[in-house]
Design a protein around this motif. Structure first.
Motif, PDB file in Angstrom:
ATOM      1  N   ARG A 212      -2.921  -1.952   8.561  1.00 30.42           N
ATOM      2  CA  ARG A 212      -2.101  -1.166   9.484  1.00 30.42           C
ATOM      3  C   ARG A 212      -2.880  -0.834  10.752  1.00 30.42           C
ATOM      4  NH1 ARG A 212       2.233   0.136   6.039  1.00 30.42           N
ATOM      5  NH2 ARG A 212       3.495   1.820   6.866  1.00 30.42           N
TER       6      ARG A 212
ATOM      7  N   ARG B  88      13.791   7.302   0.180  1.00 29.05           N
ATOM      8  CA  ARG B  88      12.421   7.767   0.406  1.00 29.05           C
ATOM      9  C   ARG B  88      12.408   9.012   1.277  1.00 29.05           C
ATOM     10  NH1 ARG B  88       8.918   2.653   2.255  1.00 29.05           N
ATOM     11  NH2 ARG B  88       8.080   4.286   3.618  1.00 29.05           N
TER      12      ARG B  88
ATOM     13  N   ILE C   1       1.777  10.956   4.816  1.00 27.27           N
ATOM     14  CA  ILE C   1       3.038  10.205   4.714  1.00 27.27           C
ATOM     15  C   ILE C   1       4.210  11.090   5.141  1.00 27.27           C
ATOM     16  CG2 ILE C   1       4.641   9.108   3.069  1.00 27.27           C
ATOM     17  CD1 ILE C   1       2.131   8.103   1.549  1.00 27.27           C
TER      18      ILE C   1
ATOM     19  N   GLY D 270       2.305  -3.964   4.274  1.00 26.09           N
ATOM     20  CA  GLY D 270       1.889  -2.640   4.758  1.00 26.09           C
ATOM     21  C   GLY D 270       0.387  -2.505   4.902  1.00 26.09           C
ATOM     22  N   PHE D 271      -0.321  -3.573   4.747  1.00 30.31           N
ATOM     23  CA  PHE D 271      -1.775  -3.602   4.936  1.00 30.31           C
ATOM     24  C   PHE D 271      -2.144  -4.948   5.536  1.00 30.31           C
ATOM     25  CE2 PHE D 271      -6.149  -4.300   4.221  1.00 30.31           C
ATOM     26  CZ  PHE D 271      -6.738  -3.058   4.256  1.00 30.31           C
TER      27      PHE D 271
ATOM     28  N   ARG E 225       7.028   7.334  12.735  1.00 28.30           N
ATOM     29  CA  ARG E 225       6.411   6.126  12.162  1.00 28.30           C
ATOM     30  C   ARG E 225       6.462   4.965  13.158  1.00 28.30           C
ATOM     31  NH1 ARG E 225       9.834   5.742   7.007  1.00 28.30           N
ATOM     32  NH2 ARG E 225       8.745   3.791   6.607  1.00 28.30           N
TER      33      ARG E 225
ATOM     34  N   THR F 236       0.845  -1.210   0.000  1.00 29.46           N
ATOM     35  CA  THR F 236       0.000   0.000   0.000  1.00 29.46           C
ATOM     36  C   THR F 236       0.878   1.257   0.000  1.00 29.46           C
ATOM     37  OG1 THR F 236      -0.326  -0.488   2.353  1.00 29.46           O
ATOM     38  CG2 THR F 236      -2.207  -0.804   0.909  1.00 29.46           C
ATOM     39  N   GLY F 237       2.060   1.181   0.645  1.00 25.67           N
ATOM     40  CA  GLY F 237       2.987   2.320   0.595  1.00 25.67           C
ATOM     41  C   GLY F 237       3.378   2.617  -0.858  1.00 25.67           C
TER      42      GLY F 237
ATOM     43  N   LYS G 299       2.437   9.820   9.536  1.00 22.43           N
ATOM     44  CA  LYS G 299       1.155   9.301  10.065  1.00 22.43           C
ATOM     45  C   LYS G 299       0.521   8.334   9.073  1.00 22.43           C
ATOM     46  CE  LYS G 299       0.072  13.576  12.487  1.00 22.43           C
ATOM     47  NZ  LYS G 299      -0.729  14.799  12.366  1.00 22.43           N
TER      48      LYS G 299
ATOM     49  N   ARG H 197       2.647   5.896  -3.058  1.00 18.46           N
ATOM     50  CA  ARG H 197       3.756   6.654  -3.696  1.00 18.46           C
ATOM     51  C   ARG H 197       3.525   6.789  -5.199  1.00 18.46           C
ATOM     52  NH1 ARG H 197       6.440   4.360   0.704  1.00 18.46           N
ATOM     53  NH2 ARG H 197       6.734   2.356  -0.312  1.00 18.46           N
TER      54      ARG H 197
ATOM     55  N   GLN I  18      -8.757  -1.870   9.627  1.00 15.88           N
ATOM     56  CA  GLN I  18      -8.404  -2.380   8.285  1.00 15.88           C
ATOM     57  C   GLN I  18      -8.426  -3.912   8.272  1.00 15.88           C
ATOM     58  OE1 GLN I  18      -4.710  -0.699   6.817  1.00 15.88           O
ATOM     59  NE2 GLN I  18      -5.410   1.407   7.080  1.00 15.88           N
TER      60      GLN I  18
ATOM     61  N   VAL J  11      -2.395   7.131   6.561  1.00 17.98           N
ATOM     62  CA  VAL J  11      -3.444   7.694   5.718  1.00 17.98           C
ATOM     63  C   VAL J  11      -4.776   7.159   6.286  1.00 17.98           C
ATOM     64  CG1 VAL J  11      -4.320   7.741   3.341  1.00 17.98           C
ATOM     65  CG2 VAL J  11      -1.844   7.666   3.761  1.00 17.98           C
TER      66      VAL J  11
HETATM   67  P1  AMP Z   1       5.316   1.871   3.839  1.00 15.56           P
HETATM   68  O1  AMP Z   1       5.861   1.965   2.451  1.00 15.56           O
HETATM   69  O2  AMP Z   1       4.537   0.618   4.080  1.00 15.56           O
HETATM   70  O3  AMP Z   1       6.373   2.118   4.894  1.00 15.56           O
HETATM   71  O4  AMP Z   1       4.245   3.064   3.985  1.00 15.56           O
HETATM   72  C1  AMP Z   1       4.648   4.420   3.869  1.00 15.56           C
HETATM   73  C2  AMP Z   1       3.524   5.295   4.377  1.00 15.56           C
HETATM   74  O5  AMP Z   1       2.346   5.109   3.581  1.00 15.56           O
HETATM   75  C3  AMP Z   1       3.086   5.020   5.810  1.00 15.56           C
HETATM   76  O6  AMP Z   1       3.910   5.675   6.774  1.00 15.56           O
HETATM   77  C4  AMP Z   1       1.671   5.572   5.787  1.00 15.56           C
HETATM   78  O7  AMP Z   1       1.662   6.987   5.834  1.00 15.56           O
HETATM   79  C5  AMP Z   1       1.181   5.181   4.399  1.00 15.56           C
HETATM   80  N1  AMP Z   1       0.510   3.848   4.403  1.00 15.56           N
HETATM   81  C6  AMP Z   1       0.954   2.718   3.810  1.00 15.56           C
HETATM   82  N2  AMP Z   1       0.095   1.719   3.996  1.00 15.56           N
HETATM   83  C7  AMP Z   1      -0.925   2.214   4.737  1.00 15.56           C
HETATM   84  C8  AMP Z   1      -2.131   1.671   5.261  1.00 15.56           C
HETATM   85  N3  AMP Z   1      -2.465   0.381   5.088  1.00 15.56           N
HETATM   86  N4  AMP Z   1      -2.956   2.491   5.963  1.00 15.56           N
HETATM   87  C9  AMP Z   1      -2.644   3.783   6.151  1.00 15.56           C
HETATM   88  N5  AMP Z   1      -1.517   4.367   5.702  1.00 15.56           N
HETATM   89  C10 AMP Z   1      -0.664   3.588   4.988  1.00 15.56           C
END
Ligand code: AMP
Length: 227
Positions: free
Chosen positions: A97, A167, A62, A94-95, A178, A40-41, A66, A45, A101, A68
């Motif tokens: 979180r 990043r 992001i 990443g899901f 985070r 999901t990240g 925090k 992106r 969810q 989303v």
């Molecule tokens: P990641 O790449 O998984 O480290 O995610 C980077 C950022 O994307 C996180 O710090 C959140 O801000 C956002 N994000 C990613 N996945 C989620 C999710 N399932 N729910 C909410 N925010 C998310």
């Protein structure tokens, strides 16, 4: 290893704090299991790169370290997993979180998918150095670490020659935020999945990469015909 034992799709959830190695291992796992890797990240992106409305909203969260809001993450994820390449299942990185969810994911499959949660276990102390030193290729996404797994050339990918980048949310300040968010909102998922008929498997991710991958494959082996 690709044939799934049961007719239900297999949804593998990669749990763990930022920097635990979820993204690094999702690629090889995806290849071995022939299941798509959905981060999901990465989806957020790519919305940010495309300057979509969702991307603009997601960016503000992001950049602050925090999460989303759930509704946006859920819509985006459900849209992605409705695609035909997810018919046999997928690997979610990443899901979920948040517990909300996770409940929505359970509702979405209503028992029609076997869900396996793999928890990447690693002490917080190891994470800041891991995250702030990581870089990746803009073209193929291959991850590196400036200290633990450096590329031959610090600006170019060894594999495809693409540009390497860090990043924007991998700075010490945002990483600390985070981690705080992880402990408050995501860590409770460990208990959530422990309660559900032994669906959670713990993986020691503070080991060599090849050992972590071995342990992951062993943990999912009972759910696949060949491992
Ligand atoms: P990641 O790449 O998984 O480290 O995610 C980077 C950022 O994307 C996180 O710090 C959140 O801000 C956002 N994000 C990613 N996945 C989620 C999710 N399932 N729910 C909410 N925010 C998310």
């Amino acid at each position: 290893m690709s044939s799934v034992l049961v007719s239900h799709p297999t949804v593998i959830v990669l749990l763990g704090p930022p920097g635990a190695g979820k993204g690094t291992h999702a690629g090889p796992l995806s290849e071995k299991l022939s299941l798509p890797h959905i981060s999901t990240g990465d989806l957020f992106r790519s919305h940010i790169r495309e300057q979509s409305k969702l991307g603009a909203i997601a960016k503000s969260y992001i950049d602050a370290g925090k999460l989303v809001p759930d509704a946006l993450a859920l819509d985006m994820l459900f849209d992605r997993i409705s695609k035909s390449d997810c018919a046999q299942g997928c690997i979610l990185d990443g899901f979920p979180r948040t517990v909300a969810q996770a409940e929505a994911l359970d509702q979405r499959f209503k028992g029609e998918a076997q869900l396996v949660a793999l928890n990447f276990d690693i002490p917080d102390q190891a994470l800041v150095e891991r995250i702030t030193g990581r870089i990746a290729c803009k073209e193929c996404g291959r991850p590196y670490h400036l200290r633990f797994d450096p590329p031959k050339n610090p600006t170019r990918c060894d594999g495809c020659g693409g540009t390497l980048y860090q990043r924007a949310d991998d700075t010490v300040e945002i990483v600390l935020k985070r981690l705080e968010v992880y402990h408050a909102q995501t860590k409770p998922l460990i208990d959530y999945y422990k309660q559900g008929a032994l669906r959670l498997k713990n993986i020691d991710s503070n080991q060599r990469k090849d050992q972590v991958l071995n342990d992951l494959l062993e943990a999912v082996a009972p759910h696949f015909a060949k491992c």
